[in-house]
Scaffold this motif. Structure first.
Motif, PDB file in Angstrom:
ATOM      1  N   GLU A  24       0.829  -1.205   0.000  1.00 33.70           N
ATOM      2  CA  GLU A  24       0.000   0.000   0.000  1.00 33.70           C
ATOM      3  C   GLU A  24       0.867   1.261   0.000  1.00 33.70           C
ATOM      4  O   GLU A  24       0.571   2.237  -0.701  1.00 33.70           O
ATOM      5  N   ILE A  25       1.933   1.234   0.786  1.00 39.24           N
ATOM      6  CA  ILE A  25       2.847   2.373   0.844  1.00 39.24           C
ATOM      7  C   ILE A  25       3.500   2.602  -0.516  1.00 39.24           C
ATOM      8  O   ILE A  25       3.579   3.738  -0.998  1.00 39.24           O
ATOM      9  N   ASN A  26       3.966   1.532  -1.141  1.00 36.43           N
ATOM     10  CA  ASN A  26       4.613   1.653  -2.455  1.00 36.43           C
ATOM     11  C   ASN A  26       3.641   2.171  -3.508  1.00 36.43           C
ATOM     12  O   ASN A  26       4.012   2.982  -4.373  1.00 36.43           O
ATOM     13  N   ASN A  58       3.187   5.885  -2.983  1.00 35.00           N
ATOM     14  CA  ASN A  58       4.414   6.608  -3.350  1.00 35.00           C
ATOM     15  C   ASN A  58       4.563   6.765  -4.856  1.00 35.00           C
ATOM     16  O   ASN A  58       5.141   7.747  -5.337  1.00 35.00           O
ATOM     17  N   ASN A  59       4.042   5.794  -5.598  1.00 34.60           N
ATOM     18  CA  ASN A  59       4.149   5.855  -7.056  1.00 34.60           C
ATOM     19  C   ASN A  59       3.344   6.997  -7.671  1.00 34.60           C
ATOM     20  O   ASN A  59       3.574   7.368  -8.829  1.00 34.60           O
ATOM     21  N   PHE A  60       2.397   7.549  -6.909  1.00 39.49           N
ATOM     22  CA  PHE A  60       1.585   8.659  -7.408  1.00 39.49           C
ATOM     23  C   PHE A  60       2.068  10.015  -6.908  1.00 39.49           C
ATOM     24  O   PHE A  60       1.420  11.032  -7.169  1.00 39.49           O
ATOM     25  N   LEU A  61       3.197  10.045  -6.207  1.00 36.76           N
ATOM     26  CA  LEU A  61       3.656  11.287  -5.587  1.00 36.76           C
ATOM     27  C   LEU A  61       4.716  11.989  -6.423  1.00 36.76           C
ATOM     28  O   LEU A  61       5.631  11.340  -6.936  1.00 36.76           O
ATOM     29  N   PRO A  62       4.629  13.309  -6.551  1.00 30.61           N
ATOM     30  CA  PRO A  62       5.725  14.058  -7.174  1.00 30.61           C
ATOM     31  C   PRO A  62       6.901  14.151  -6.215  1.00 30.61           C
ATOM     32  O   PRO A  62       6.776  13.886  -5.010  1.00 30.61           O
TER      33      PRO A  62
END
Length: 241
Positions: free
Chosen positions: A16-18, A21-25
């Protein structure tokens, strides 16, 4: 550095964390507060259970664990608990969080509505992992906010949603969810993993795909005043203002 606070409906694991994080600038982080009693045991995800979650004080109590200025915005990252009471139920949850914390707040369902409007979507085809009782509530929620649901594909899962492989989600959307009369696709539930497949999937079907966690992150960044675009994670993230 801007930190997004996510109130998560249960324990948060590395997958869930990963995914988030994949959607974060660059320069943005996520902090989590867990409503452990909601999904701490693998009970079935039913309509009655979600109705109880929607009015549970666990949501507000979990949000109080965040502190300002470390956290700039709070999102309640559960789709079904924020749509299950219909139009306005989502706003009540975020209003309660904002009153308790003083921070701008949203829910996944509110984020989905705003994301679909950002993309000028009108006719939606939906992939939901849930049972039909919940899927019917989702249909009503979307229609109350002015969208036409042209197709709903439910997987009737009572548990284990986070274990569905992203490649399976992609194949379901491409072959069983997308229809000619839909102008956009919605993948419901923040447990559904789409970060790795959403861009290629949009290219294949030629229309935007909005997923629950993607929309939640997008809306939180918008409320926090973050000005950035993210390429490769869907049309929504590439249009971020």
């Amino acid at each position: 550095m801007t930190t997004v606070g996510l109130v998560w409906p249960g324990p948060v694991g590395n997958p869930e964390i990963n995914e988030a994080n994949n959607f974060l600038p660059e320069g943005i982080t996520v902090s989590y507060s867990q409503t452990d009693s909601d999904f701490s045991v693998p009970e079935p995800i039913t309509l009655d259970r979600l109705k109880e979650m929607a009015i549970s004080p666990n949501i507000t109590e979990a949000s109080k664990k965040f502190s300002s200025p470390e956290v700039s915005v709070i999102g309640y990252a559960c789709t079904s608990a924020s749509y299950v009471r219909g139009m306005g139920g989502d706003i009540e949850i975020s209003s309660n969080i904002q009153s308790a914390t003083g921070l701008p707040s949203t829910t996944t369902s509110t984020s989905i509505i705003n994301a679909l409007n950002q993309l000028e979507s009108k006719r939606i085809s939906v992939l939901s992992p849930h049972i039909d009782e919940l899927n019917n509530r989702l249909r009503i929620f979307l229609e109350e906010y002015g969208f036409e649901v042209v197709h709903m594909r439910g997987l009737n899962k009572l548990r284990g949603i986070e274990e569905i492989p992203s490649v399976e989600i992609s194949e379901l959307v491409e072959h069983l969810v997308d229809t000619q009369d839909a102008d956009s696709i919605l993948v419901s539930c923040t447990g559904m993993k789409t970060a790795d497949i959403i861009d290629e999937l949009e290219y294949k079907i030629g229309k935007p795909v909005v997923s629950a966690l993607q929309a939640t992150i997008w809306e939180c960044l918008r409320l926090a005043g973050v000005k950035a675009t993210i390429q490769g994670k869907g049309m929504l993230m590439s249009q971020m203002v």
